[in-house]
Design an enzyme around this catalytic site. Structure first.
Site, PDB file in Angstrom:
ATOM      1  N   TYR A 170      37.387  24.326  37.788  1.00 41.06           N
ATOM      2  CA  TYR A 170      37.189  25.567  38.534  1.00 41.06           C
ATOM      3  C   TYR A 170      36.042  26.459  38.073  1.00 41.06           C
ATOM      4  O   TYR A 170      35.255  26.936  38.871  1.00 41.06           O
ATOM      5  CB  TYR A 170      38.500  26.379  38.503  1.00 41.06           C
ATOM      6  CG  TYR A 170      38.387  27.772  39.066  1.00 41.06           C
ATOM      7  CD1 TYR A 170      38.208  27.981  40.431  1.00 41.06           C
ATOM      8  CD2 TYR A 170      38.460  28.880  38.234  1.00 41.06           C
ATOM      9  CE1 TYR A 170      38.100  29.268  40.947  1.00 41.06           C
ATOM     10  CE2 TYR A 170      38.353  30.164  38.742  1.00 41.06           C
ATOM     11  CZ  TYR A 170      38.171  30.352  40.097  1.00 41.06           C
ATOM     12  OH  TYR A 170      38.062  31.611  40.593  1.00 41.06           O
ATOM     13  N   CYS A 197      33.504  34.555  29.911  1.00 41.07           N
ATOM     14  CA  CYS A 197      32.235  35.273  29.928  1.00 41.07           C
ATOM     15  C   CYS A 197      31.083  34.286  30.011  1.00 41.07           C
ATOM     16  O   CYS A 197      31.269  33.089  29.821  1.00 41.07           O
ATOM     17  CB  CYS A 197      32.069  36.090  28.648  1.00 41.07           C
ATOM     18  SG  CYS A 197      33.384  37.284  28.397  1.00 41.07           S
ATOM     19  N   ASN A 254      31.496  34.244  24.063  1.00 37.96           N
ATOM     20  CA  ASN A 254      32.323  33.685  25.137  1.00 37.96           C
ATOM     21  C   ASN A 254      33.472  32.930  24.480  1.00 37.96           C
ATOM     22  O   ASN A 254      33.230  32.017  23.689  1.00 37.96           O
ATOM     23  CB  ASN A 254      31.471  32.734  25.989  1.00 37.96           C
ATOM     24  CG  ASN A 254      32.267  31.978  27.036  1.00 37.96           C
ATOM     25  OD1 ASN A 254      31.864  30.910  27.473  1.00 37.96           O
ATOM     26  ND2 ASN A 254      33.390  32.506  27.464  1.00 37.96           N
ATOM     27  N   GLY A 261      31.697  36.145  34.902  1.00 38.92           N
ATOM     28  CA  GLY A 261      32.155  37.487  34.566  1.00 38.92           C
ATOM     29  C   GLY A 261      31.474  38.519  35.438  1.00 38.92           C
ATOM     30  O   GLY A 261      30.252  38.540  35.510  1.00 38.92           O
TER      31      GLY A 261
END
Ligand code: SF4
Length: 467
Positions: free
Chosen positions: A247, A8, A107, A34
């Site tokens: 990533y 998130c 998160n 997200g």
């Protein structure tokens, strides 16, 4: 990258009359973290909340932003790693307790959430959602302490796992991070206001200046008294998620104090140094492989070309829940450039392989476009273990590197050559000490053992690893 759900993104602002607008823009730039839902709570004398399912630009209209009157607030973009996709699970999550409003944006993933929830329910807590984040508010209202700082610190001391949080209450915002600092959280300055966000790309969009990170185990309190720091955790040991660099994070961001772009380029360079992959051209799988491919191309002195073009108007592949749809989605999203790849020997640079099905389709489409030989370089080691800290990798059995050898993966993907960056090569690309990172999905060495209410034997059997 195929079908990993992200975690998130969170953002907060204190004392700014454009609070909701700034949060909207911040969440917009954190959208990659997200895409399932978005929400904002803003406060002044009262509070206003609005949230909905979908992208930030779909959830909020100019009218809605205008109605979110307030000069401080927090916001959240979500991709569920725990809890269902129900609208009830949209964050920030808020409760009213003794006439006051408390809200949280989280998160990460609390690894002892099941035990805590069970305990709280047995003590009479009634949960409104299936999110682990709700536990923090229940713990907060039950905690001892005469100030928000004390109560929140006592609540956080019960948690295990990954949590970067923003806490909202009357005239105060608190930003806090778990003792390992799994997920990023940065503080910035915007004129006379303070802003907090998962990544610094949120600051760039609103013209804020990056000051520093919220440290692992630290709590930063923003109030009319200014900014106050407090170390709430007794023991801290950095275990930043290395996948954020590989990533997840945006390349124009700084996370954990370092540039994502430069780190990703280093990953490509290290891959070039340790592999014998070669060809006529280097092409990235856009967008996540693009920067590493530049590093690889420069190090190997092989020309860089854009051999695959991404259609930016298609949602991320993992939004589609069904495997078949996902595979079709990939073909729609990425299209090879025949004039670039035809009759060429190509080195494709990709950040990771998860299930392998998406990757196989991509390789096939390059073959169909006339590529003569295809070599694949991956900028991390094989992913063998699941993540319990907020990244929704598929189960261990679905991870291709857990089922097949590298030779078998190469054959399954239809490649002429395959090289995964070594663990050492990956850690060497980081501009921080190796000891500061979590690498559990590659090594099985979990910095915090998940507490799933099953015993040690079951845990070891499930994961076949030490922890
Ligand atoms: Fe990141 Fe992997 Fe650790 Fe999860 S297990 S926090 S994805 S490095």
């Amino acid at each position: 990258m195929d079908s990993i759900k992200e975690n998130c993104g969170i953002a907060g602002i204190f004392r700014n009359d454009r609070a909701a607008e700034i949060l909207f823009l911040s969440l917009f730039s954190l959208q990659h973290r997200g895409q399932e839902s978005a929400g904002i709570i803003a406060g002044k004398d009262n509070y206003k909340f609005y949230g909905g399912k979908g992208l930030v630009s779909e959830v909020f209209t100019p009218e809605i932003i205008k109605n979110l009157v307030g000069n401080y607030g927090i916001g959240h973009v979500r991709y569920s790693t725990t809890g269902s996709t129900s609208p009830k699970n949209i964050q920030p999550f808020l409760i009213e307790y003794r006439g006051e409003i408390f809200a949280i944006a989280h998160n990460g993933n609390i690894t002892n959430s099941r035990l805590l929830r069970k305990k709280l329910e047995s003590q009479g807590s009634i949960f409104q959602t299936t999110m682990d984040s709700e536990i923090i508010l229940h713990l907060f209202v039950r905690s001892r302490g005469s100030s928000i700082r004390e109560k929140l610190a006592n609540a956080l001391k019960n948690l295990k796992g990954a949590f970067s949080i923003l806490f909202f209450s009357k005239d105060v915002i608190v930003a806090a991070r778990d003792p390992n600092g799994f997920r990023p959280l940065c503080i910035g300055r915007l004129g006379n206001s303070f802003i907090v966000a998962s990544e610094t790309c949120a600051f760039d969009l609103v013209g804020a200046k990056y000051l520093r990170d919220v440290e692992p185990g630290e709590m930063v309190i923003l109030s009319d008294s200014g900014i106050e720091s407090y170390i709430w955790a007794e023991n801290t040991k950095k275990a930043h998620c290395i996948f954020e660099f590989i990533y997840f994070a945006r390349p124009d961001s700084y996370i954990f104090t370092k540039s994502v772009y430069l780190t990703r380029k280093n990953l490509g360079k290290n891959l070039a140094k340790e592999s014998n992959l070669t060809g006529d051209i280097v092409i990235p799988v856009p967008d996540s492989g693009s920067i590493a491919a530049i590093g690889f191309s420069q190090e190997k002195k092989i020309p860089f070309e854009l051999g695959v073009i991404r259609n930016h108007y298609v949602g991320r592949t993992f939004i589609q829940p069904v495997q078949k749809m996902r595979e079709k989605g990939v073909r729609i999203k990425l299209n090879p450039v025949v004039s670039v790849v035809k009759n060429r020997e190509i080195v494709v640079i990709e950040d990771s392989i998860v299930r392998g099905t998406t990757c196989r389709n991509r390789i096939k489409s390059l073959r169909d476009a006339g590529a003569k030989r295809i070599f694949l370089g991956i900028t991390c080691p094989p992913i063998i273990f699941p993540c319990y800290y907020g990244i929704d990798f598929p189960s261990k059995d679905e991870l291709i590197a857990n089922r097949m050898t590298i030779a078998e993966i190469r054959e399954f993907l239809g490649l002429d050559g395959l090289h995964y960056l070594s663990l050492e090569g990956m850690l060497d690309a980081m501009m921080l000490p190796a000891r500061d990172f979590c690498t559990a999905c590659f090594t099985g060495k979990y910095p915090v053992k998940p507490d799933f209410a099953f015993n040690k034997f079951q845990w070891e059997k499930k994961n076949g690893c030490d922890s």
